[in-house]
Write an enzyme that holds these catalytic residues in place. Sequence first.
Site, short mmCIF file in Angstrom:
data_model
loop_
_atom_site.label_atom_id
_atom_site.label_comp_id
_atom_site.label_asym_id
_atom_site.label_seq_id
_atom_site.Cartn_x
_atom_site.Cartn_y
_atom_site.Cartn_z
N ASP A 1 0.69 -1.24 -0.01
CA ASP A 1 -0.23 -0.08 0.11
C ASP A 1 0.89 1.34 -0.15
O ASP A 1 2.15 1.18 0.21
CB ASP A 1 -0.89 0.12 1.46
N ASP B 1 -10.64 2.41 -3.51
CA ASP B 1 -11.30 2.32 -1.96
C ASP B 1 -12.62 2.30 -2.25
O ASP B 1 -13.31 1.95 -1.35
CB ASP B 1 -10.58 3.01 -1.19
C1 DGJ Z 1 -5.84 2.05 1.80
C2 DGJ Z 1 -6.21 0.96 1.10
O1 DGJ Z 1 -6.51 1.09 -0.13
C3 DGJ Z 1 -7.21 -0.12 2.03
O2 DGJ Z 1 -7.57 -1.20 1.09
C4 DGJ Z 1 -6.35 -0.54 3.20
O3 DGJ Z 1 -5.62 -1.36 2.91
C5 DGJ Z 1 -5.99 0.97 4.12
N1 DGJ Z 1 -5.23 1.67 3.15
C6 DGJ Z 1 -5.22 0.36 5.16
O4 DGJ Z 1 -4.84 1.36 5.98
#
Ligand code: DGJ
Length: 721
Positions: free
Chosen positions: A474, A544
């Site tokens: 991430d 997201d």
């Molecule tokens: C952002 C990501 O896009 C989410 O899927 C998740 O992993 C969060 N970060 C976790 O902090």
Amino acid sequence: MSDTITYSASEKRFCLRTDSTLYVIDLYDGKYPLQRYYGPAVDTLPDAFHVYRAFSPYPTEYGPGFSFDTILSEYPTFGNGDMRHEAMRVKGPDGSGVTDFVFIGFKIDAGREPIPGLPYARPDADTETLEMHMEDPVTGCVLTLRYVVFPHEDVIARSYSLRNASGGSVVLENGMSLCLDIPRADFDLTYLPGTYGSERFNTKRPLSQGCFLMDSRRGSSSHHMSPFFALSDRGASEESGRAYGFNLVYSGNFRSMVEVDQNQTTRVLTGINPDTFSWKLAPGEVFHAPEAVMTYTDKGLGQVSRNFHRFANRHLARPCGFERRPVVLNTWEGTFFNINEDRLVKYAKEAAALGIDMLVMDDGWFGTRRNDLAGLGDWWECRDLFPDGLGAFVSRVKAQGVRFGIWIEPEMVNPDSDLYRAHPDWCLHVPGRRRSESRNQLVLDMGNPDVLDYLKTTFSKTFDGVGLDYFKWDMNRHLCEVWSSSLPADRQGEAYHRYVLGVYDLADWFRTQYPDAMIEMCSGGGGRYDLGMLPYCSQIWTSDTTDAVHRTKIQSGSLYGYPASMMSCHVSNHYNVVEDEQRMEFRWRVAMGGPLGYELDPTSLSDKVKETIRAQIAEWRNCEQIVLWGDYYRLTDPLAGAVYAYCHALPDAGELYLNFLQLVPEEPKTYVLKLIAADPDAVYKDRYTGLIVTGQQLRDGFAVRSERTDQLAKAWYFVRQ
Ligand code: DGJ
């Protein structure tokens, strides 16, 4: 050697051929490469484009018959009379930035060489490379323009290296990976702007005289603008009309620019963003540019997408290593930061019973990371959460019958972390200035070798021997106050690019250290959804936003430039799991647009929902081949109306998977969907309803009626009889 790339000494002409296109470079006076032709293969070339314009300077030896300002240039450099935007600017000892690179030789080879430190497209047996060498006698720099031809995808990849062969230092201030001059401007530009949660919304605008800039200055390719863009005939349809597609195999700050000049010619430039870049070359040093890719077709934007999909699948994406793409259960929307060993073991048990292949433990499992305020950088197992250690926990999970994956965010550090307390100078920051936070975090200086060493050592200590099958990498903020404690003042212009090189170095380390583990990239959703990440991973988290209606727009936009195989999609708790069958089916069909996964608490589901999910996964197994690896045809645009309709086809047209996703209610109307991939001589049977249709009927148009409802999915899977 085949005739993919040829040079004619009498004509001073290079020809680069793909299955359907021809690209021609002429050497003017044996010295200056001109863009002569890019289009369908032809036997006779039109005359070279040339006009004379007042105020256009010309090299005195050629007279007004030749001006850099009005030719179609292969690689224009700054300051020598071409008043349009340059592809390259190098500042030599005289401080002017003016160069005049002249052709000095070439090389044609089978295959291709890697680009040191950067991702690049893998060759196949038919790949060939042309290198043209050019020299600027005043700065003493040698420029190598590189063209790697991928005949079967109709793609040409371009990059360059610049070597300082002089006795003093020079500074590269701008170096675009690709320039293409096209002798017309009556184009529509399609590009993919967006924002967090609404990535890659396809947008179209007509070109007119002036410049249009698409870029990122955020340190990553970003949610806000994708490096992909395309030019198409005005009024071209999805499946007809001339179109050019472009993209960059790079994950940092980029600049793509389309400039229409006084002569109504179009200049396309793409490469590292010069606004945040400069690179000092000491004597003998070489700079290697990232690779840009381009394609041409006369079959509309649909074919641009299909060319790039095939290209990314065959030459860029890292195979996942498993016999099939795993259906994952990601813990994020199920538990957020509330990681608990027993709960996750229960998740694993439920997941296995649903037919899920892999449990992915998201954020919150390490160090003191119980929320987003602390812990990033402290990549060690948390004994409070896993009393017997991470390895023992992973074994418990796997004993339930699923594989195991884990979340990491290597590039970041929380000020509240042991790492930051020990090494406050390891984050990007400018001495004496504030360190701006975003999501409570700072960015590690990935260009600093000490930072990379720390990360490799720490991850190795925590992960080696644990049996991880998957990493979710991430990145949850963008870069500012960019300055590196590992660089002298006159090299600070290199910090952004060195950051990206550091990310690639670490990603490569993961690839090598854990060769059996698959990698999914992510950046707060789809903030680093680019071709540069693909050689290190198999898929990228798309957004997201998992609300299915909104997702149709993100997914449809993403598919303009990127293949379905990389478009990670989840059915999530948040929005999608409901007892309502129609909505549940809609949300799942949307999530079947790419590798399917779930993001929910499986222990909270009713038996009915569990039964539905089991059936969904079983049906995904029937569709995954065609969705991930088939040819994609856009039929309607969800940004423009109530319906997103599209079809995947196996390349031999033996199977066609048609989706009709109605987002919002409308007065019922009939959509006539032309499935041009159908074999006109074949008879097809729909696997779901038993309906018999001919291929010709499908090509002429398959009628589907919308309804006065929202979130309605209709699907047909036609199999040739
Ligand atoms: C952002 C990501 O896009 C989410 O899927 C998740 O992993 C969060 N970060 C976790 O902090």
